[in-house]
Design an enzyme around this catalytic site. Structure first.
Site, PDB file in Angstrom:
ATOM      1  N   ASN A 401      12.629  58.748  36.754  1.00 28.80           N
ATOM      2  CA  ASN A 401      13.951  58.891  37.369  1.00 28.80           C
ATOM      3  C   ASN A 401      14.694  57.553  37.449  1.00 28.80           C
ATOM      4  O   ASN A 401      15.600  57.298  36.670  1.00 28.80           O
ATOM      5  CB  ASN A 401      13.806  59.520  38.763  1.00 28.80           C
ATOM      6  CG  ASN A 401      15.135  60.006  39.328  1.00 28.80           C
ATOM      7  OD1 ASN A 401      16.184  59.470  39.016  1.00 28.80           O
ATOM      8  ND2 ASN A 401      15.092  61.029  40.161  1.00 28.80           N
ATOM      9  N   ASP A 402      14.276  56.698  38.386  1.00 30.61           N
ATOM     10  CA  ASP A 402      15.002  55.445  38.595  1.00 30.61           C
ATOM     11  C   ASP A 402      15.085  54.589  37.341  1.00 30.61           C
ATOM     12  O   ASP A 402      16.097  53.921  37.100  1.00 30.61           O
ATOM     13  CB  ASP A 402      14.342  54.627  39.714  1.00 30.61           C
ATOM     14  CG  ASP A 402      14.571  55.241  41.090  1.00 30.61           C
ATOM     15  OD1 ASP A 402      15.554  55.986  41.246  1.00 30.61           O
ATOM     16  OD2 ASP A 402      13.766  54.980  41.999  1.00 30.61           O
ATOM     17  N   VAL A 403      14.043  54.602  36.513  1.00 25.91           N
ATOM     18  CA  VAL A 403      13.992  53.708  35.356  1.00 25.91           C
ATOM     19  C   VAL A 403      14.962  54.130  34.255  1.00 25.91           C
ATOM     20  O   VAL A 403      15.137  53.403  33.268  1.00 25.91           O
ATOM     21  CB  VAL A 403      12.565  53.622  34.779  1.00 25.91           C
ATOM     22  CG1 VAL A 403      11.625  53.032  35.807  1.00 25.91           C
ATOM     23  CG2 VAL A 403      12.074  54.984  34.302  1.00 25.91           C
ATOM     24  N   LEU A 404      15.618  55.302  34.415  1.00 24.99           N
ATOM     25  CA  LEU A 404      16.597  55.730  33.426  1.00 24.99           C
ATOM     26  C   LEU A 404      17.903  56.171  34.086  1.00 24.99           C
ATOM     27  O   LEU A 404      18.770  56.767  33.430  1.00 24.99           O
ATOM     28  CB  LEU A 404      16.024  56.864  32.563  1.00 24.99           C
ATOM     29  CG  LEU A 404      15.407  58.068  33.288  1.00 24.99           C
ATOM     30  CD1 LEU A 404      16.453  59.125  33.631  1.00 24.99           C
ATOM     31  CD2 LEU A 404      14.311  58.683  32.449  1.00 24.99           C
ATOM     32  N   ALA A 442      14.329  54.862  44.875  1.00 24.12           N
ATOM     33  CA  ALA A 442      15.461  54.029  45.288  1.00 24.12           C
ATOM     34  C   ALA A 442      16.474  54.821  46.092  1.00 24.12           C
ATOM     35  O   ALA A 442      17.363  54.253  46.720  1.00 24.12           O
ATOM     36  CB  ALA A 442      16.142  53.420  44.065  1.00 24.12           C
TER      37      ALA A 442
END
Length: 655
Positions: A401-404, A442
């Site tokens: 999720n957060d990494v993209l 996040a």
């Protein structure tokens, strides 16, 4: 052993440890590097015993044996999904060992004549402080990773003031031996001083680690790894052990370098991470507020023209897979590999995009994919693959999720603003296999989820979503073939309604390395209420216990494994039998085919079962060269020929 020889050996061992750590940076040489470092440490222990002339101290070997037993138990019992927690705990153990050295040094236990008492006392205090901070911080990290503690940052009232006060007090404690000296105080006073050091260090370690979010644990673990090395080096100074100073310094420096690299990858300062500024605590998920909005021109398509997932994936010639922590939680790496194999069989190039902080420890995704035998050449770091997303045919996201999250580029005042992310949103077709649409750690909503076109959401357990994609690829066979028997639908109904299933593994399972898929199939059947047992023929495979070892690798319970004599009478009463790459051990010709090599050999009574699913590569005879009449049985036999992994994936798709 002379001092000169000792110093030379220490230098050589330090170089070999450094060489081993360097080799661990590459998947192909990581195992060898780990072995070299482990052997170097063992040799270092032997050299230390010889140099200090304490080989005859029997208690040392008792404690070493205890350590070997505990370490061996952890190596066997800890699952891959629990590896981040184990790494955190081992960092803590390193800190504890250094703190104990510091405590014993201050108490004068085991100390030789010391020419520099002040230096020794100061470094002993520092060893206690850094060691306890590492221990407590590692325990908190492990607790967060194991979900025993909240994975959100926990920020107290006056949190920063507590940390600052602890730092001032710890500084005073470290300087105390210089200012006042410790040589002349009583044992009781020394014990009280040590307890104060431990208490303040514990408060500081807990306060600094509890405010770090779960998603930032990879960086925290790297930092704690560095601190464990620093604590060891300081402990080495306290007792005058040059080898401990050297190896501890190497571990400390390498951990610090890795921490710095990961911070740069997140475009974050270490202080922001340690103060919990990269995660949201107890707040409603933030909606990104972009600085500027760039209109995207998209030609509307009629609903009827919208391609389905199967068509897109079957026609794709370039696919990028993005693994994340959700893949680790679902233990879906083997299914990811199967999906990739399917895509490659259709002519697609498959690559894996690895974000530097994906998962819960450095290299987490690499380790999981290596476990599924994914080639290292297919793994690409973010900088190497980010420009290719716009040119690929499809992207498959597995629990990331957060990494993209594209909000990281323009959503000012959010925790991930400015963090480099994978350019997944530039791909024309995106398959997102996430558990739900909630924000990541996040706390920032992902605008990809609401993109009007080109996004296919497969929510729920990652294994189920991957099986769905695999089934979509398999539909090509049913649509293109006109002579397909209606056995497929019948097979699904049989397995869905089965309450008793016996699985018969054979050498074909070993060749295909399909034991993990067998376990997944069994889990599916058990979820449907079936009792699943494994029938083990004594000569199945290529060595005694071959099947047991393979199934144990897939975490199949030993209680589910039955020897032939214990289960043979149950085949006639079971609902279904699933054969995975076995032939001679269940060939009924062994009972009555006189003058054949297998005549008279006890076999599994598979032929007595009402429904038999045979997942073998082909219909050729086994090694004995005797044809199997089961293959020609007119009813109740379902043949799934070809690679065992493909056949198992098809059966899983039925469920």
């Amino acid at each position: 052993m002379t001092a000169t020889l000792y110093y030379i050996v220490c230098a050589v061992l330090s170089v070999t440890v450094l060489l081993g750590i360097s080799m661990m940076s590459k998947v192909k040489t990581a195992v060898l590097g780990n072995i070299i470092s482990a052997i170097s440490v063992f040799v270092g222990i032997v050299v230390t015993l010889l140099y200090n002339e304490i080989v005859s101290a029997g208690s040392i070997y008792v404690y070493m044996l205890i350590g070997v037993i505990i370490g061996s138990a952890l190596a066997v019992r800890v699952k891959m999904i629990q590896m981040p927690q184990l790494v955190a705990l081992l960092n803590g153990v390193g800190g504890l060992a250094s703190a104990l050295v510091g405590i014993l040094t201050l108490l004068g236990v085991g100390q030789l004549i010391n020419d520099f008492p002040v230096f020794s006392n100061v470094t002993a205090v520092l060893a206690i402080v850094v060691g306890v901070i590492t221990l407590v911080g590692s325990l908190v990290a492990a607790g967060k990773l194991h979900k025993l503690l909240s994975q959100r940052p926990v920020i107290w009232k006056n949190h920063s003031r507590i940390l600052n006060s602890s730092i001032y007090f710890l500084t005073f404690l470290a300087l105390y031996p210089i200012i006042f000296g410790l040589s002349q105080i009583s044992v009781a006073s020394m014990t009280f001083f040590i307890l104060v050091c431990i208490a303040v260090s514990t408060i500081f370690g807990y306060a600094f680690s509890i405010r770090v979010g779960g998603a930032d644990m990879p960086i925290t673990i790297s930092l704690l790894n560095s601190l464990s090395g620093v604590a060891g080096a300081i402990a080495g100074m306290a007792i005058g052990d040059i080898l401990l100073v050297s190896v501890g310094g190497i571990v400390g420096a390498s951990g610090l370098f890795l921490t710095q690299i990961m911070c740069r990858s997140m475009n974050r300062s270490l202080m922001d991470i340690l103060t919990g500024k990269t995660s949201v605590s107890g707040k409603k998920p933030e909606k990104p507020q972009p600085v500027t909005e760039t209109p995207v021109e998209e030609k509307p398509k009629p609903e009827a023209e919208k391609p389905n997932a199967g068509d897109i994936l079957r026609n794709a010639k370039s696919v990028i897979i993005v693994p994340g922590y959700g893949m680790a939680l679902a233990q879906a790496q083997h299914l990811v590999r199967q999906l990739a194999d399917k895509l490659e069989a259709n002519g697609a190039e498959v690559r894996y995009a690895i974000h530097p902080v994906a998962g819960r420890m450095p290299g987490h995704m690499n380790v999981l994919l290596a476990e599924a035998d994914v080639s290292y050449e297919q793994l690409y770091e973010m900088d190497a693959i980010n420009d290719d997303f716009k040119n690929t045919d499809a992207v498959i996201v597995i629990g990331a999720n957060d990494v993209l999250n594209p909000a990281a580029r323009d959503a000012v005042d959010t925790p991930i603003y400015g963090m480099p992310v994978l350019n997944v949103d530039e791909a024309p077709q995106i398959f997102i296999c996430n558990f739900d649409l909630n924000p990541g750690y996040a706390g920032v909503e992902n605008p990809l989820y609401t993109r009007p076109s080109g996004v296919h959401l497969l929510l729920g357990d990652a294994k189920d979503s991957l099986n769905q994609l695999i089934s979509e690829l398999d539909k090509k066979e049913t649509s293109d073939s006109t002579n397909e028997q209606p056995i497929i639908d019948n097979s699904a109904e049989i397995l869905q309604n089965a309450k008793s299933v016996i699985i018969v593994p054979g050498y074909g399972m070993a060749l295909a390395q399909a034991q993990h898929l067998v376990r997944q199939l069994a889990d599916k059947l058990e979820t449907n209420g079936a009792e699943v047992r494994y029938a083990i023929h004594p000569v199945a495979g290529r060595m005694p216990g071959h099947m047991n070892v393979l199934l144990a690798e897939a975490d199949v319970s030993y209680e589910q494994l039955y020897e032939m004599d214990a289960i043979n009478d149950d085949f006639k009463n079971t609902d279904a039998v699933i054969v995975i790459g076995a032939n001679d051990v269940l060939n009924p010709a062994a009972r009555d085919a006189v003058d054949t090599p297998i005549y008279g050999m006890p076999v599994l009574n598979v032929d007595e079962a009402p429904q038999i699913f045979i997942c073998n590569f082909d219909l050729s005879p086994g090694y004995a060269g005797v044809e199997n009449p089961l293959y020609k049985k007119p009813t109740g036999v379902h043949l799934l020929l070809g690679d065992a992994k493909d056949s198992l994936a098809k059966l899983i798709g039925f469920l």
